[in-house]
Design an enzyme around this catalytic site. Sequence first.
Site, PDB file in Angstrom:
ATOM      1  N   ARG B  41       0.753  -1.252  -0.071  1.00 12.05           N
ATOM      2  CA  ARG B  41      -0.005   0.008   0.095  1.00 12.05           C
ATOM      3  C   ARG B  41       0.950   1.217   0.070  1.00 12.05           C
ATOM      4  O   ARG B  41       1.848   1.467   0.648  1.00 12.05           O
ATOM      5  CB  ARG B  41      -0.910  -0.087   1.331  1.00 12.05           C
ATOM      6  CG  ARG B  41      -1.753   1.145   1.229  1.00 12.05           C
ATOM      7  CD  ARG B  41      -3.003   1.023   2.306  1.00 12.05           C
ATOM      8  NE  ARG B  41      -2.517   1.523   3.551  1.00 12.05           N
ATOM      9  CZ  ARG B  41      -3.407   1.470   4.654  1.00 12.05           C
ATOM     10  NH1 ARG B  41      -4.427   0.848   4.832  1.00 12.05           N
ATOM     11  NH2 ARG B  41      -2.798   1.717   5.850  1.00 12.05           N
ATOM     12  N   SER B 110     -12.742  -3.553   2.208  1.00 13.33           N
ATOM     13  CA  SER B 110     -12.701  -3.125   3.668  1.00 13.33           C
ATOM     14  C   SER B 110     -14.010  -2.637   3.845  1.00 13.33           C
ATOM     15  O   SER B 110     -14.960  -2.045   3.128  1.00 13.33           O
ATOM     16  CB  SER B 110     -11.869  -1.480   3.734  1.00 13.33           C
ATOM     17  OG  SER B 110     -10.664  -2.052   3.309  1.00 13.33           O
ATOM     18  N   LYS B 142      -3.877   5.867   8.765  1.00  6.86           N
ATOM     19  CA  LYS B 142      -4.994   6.176   7.757  1.00  6.86           C
ATOM     20  C   LYS B 142      -5.941   7.130   8.474  1.00  6.86           C
ATOM     21  O   LYS B 142      -7.140   7.013   9.067  1.00  6.86           O
ATOM     22  CB  LYS B 142      -5.749   4.871   7.812  1.00  6.86           C
ATOM     23  CG  LYS B 142      -6.354   4.675   6.272  1.00  6.86           C
ATOM     24  CD  LYS B 142      -6.614   3.516   5.900  1.00  6.86           C
ATOM     25  CE  LYS B 142      -7.278   3.581   4.564  1.00  6.86           C
ATOM     26  NZ  LYS B 142      -7.732   2.593   3.948  1.00  6.86           N
TER      27      LYS B 142
END
Lengths: 212, 212
Positions: B41, B110, B142
């Site tokens: 990511r 998610s 995040k």
Amino acid sequence: MTRRLDPTLYLVTDTVLCAPRSVPEVVAAAVAGGVTAVQVRDKTASRRDLLALTRAVQQTLADRPGVAVVVDDALDVALLAGADGVHVGQSDLPVAEVRALAPQLHLGLSVGTPAELAAARDLPPGTVDLLGLGPVWATPTKPDAAAALGLDALAELVRGAGGTTTVAIGGIHADRAADVAATGVDGICVVSDICAAGDPRAAAEQLRAELR
Amino acid sequence: MTRRLDPTLYLVTDTVLCAPRSVPEVVAAAVAGGVTAVQVRDKTASRRDLLALTRAVQQTLADRPGVAVVVDDALDVALLAGADGVHVGQSDLPVAEVRALAPQLHLGLSVGTPAELAAARDLPPGTVDLLGLGPVWATPTKPDAAAALGLDALAELVRGAGGTTTVAIGGIHADRAADVAATGVDGICVVSDICAAGDPRAAAEQLRAELR
């Protein structure tokens, strides 16, 4: 899909410059004025939003099958939307890999120097359908772009393109369009001269008139 | 490709937290310590750089075929790299469309609320292979994530998953791993507890020990 794209007057969208109008609204007016192909570019949009924007542009052009819709950089978005093509820059996905994954897409590549042109010409035949040559002049819509070419260096790149379709991009406005066309390019790319115009249709008409 | 992924200890990479070490360096140590799957990511990387990073991670794990390599969000990168899977969030590419384009990829989604879980369960069977439930706790890695679930709401989502593989994510450190595992999730996702660890291998070993 036949990988066909009329490069004569190629609009590259800029969501911010189009505002407060929507991108599809500006695209519709511009195509009515003579734009022949549309590249959806929004480097700051999420993939999800870029997919939705691409589909909105496609919807707007549903009755104009001759006007290709190309997605900037985002190969996955181009594939999901069933776009006509994808355009990559020198720091986007490697062009040969994009071609391998998407043989059906019209594939454009940005080229700004003789070395980049030589590398593009070293690719297997059929890899690249269109070379975007620029920036011809400095432009605020792409602050990270390479140094401006000017008309002479542009003409040299056009001569070196070996028959691949070429479009010029970067700072091209109506009053310069005829000079750019005289270099032998197959078309011109425009961002701000249409997206920021009060009347995008009239702006496209004026550009087309200059190109005749 | 078999869409297989061992979710027990699922590392999500963060390039900044790994620095000054390279991501592949941290991944290699973490896998030696017991990480069972890796998601690459990097929301700020260009597609070209993310492709290179994914390949570097794959290269690092060339002798560990049981450790799946998944790409966050970038379907095109996952396809070009031949990754094992792709993981999408609620604002990434629509999951049903990703599945249609990439039947061979392990596909994670998610989910952070009961409504998002209900929508995921309404998808055709086989669309989603893994549900990432979170954030369990607030996390600086995040900042745009939804509100923290806490353990009770996490357990409720796990019960509602209807047998789809689940992993918990968000603020999970070794001292909380056993509590998270007790909710019934199939695995835990970790970012900072491994990426920011002085010894990523030891961090992974400690997490695995807590999960036993």
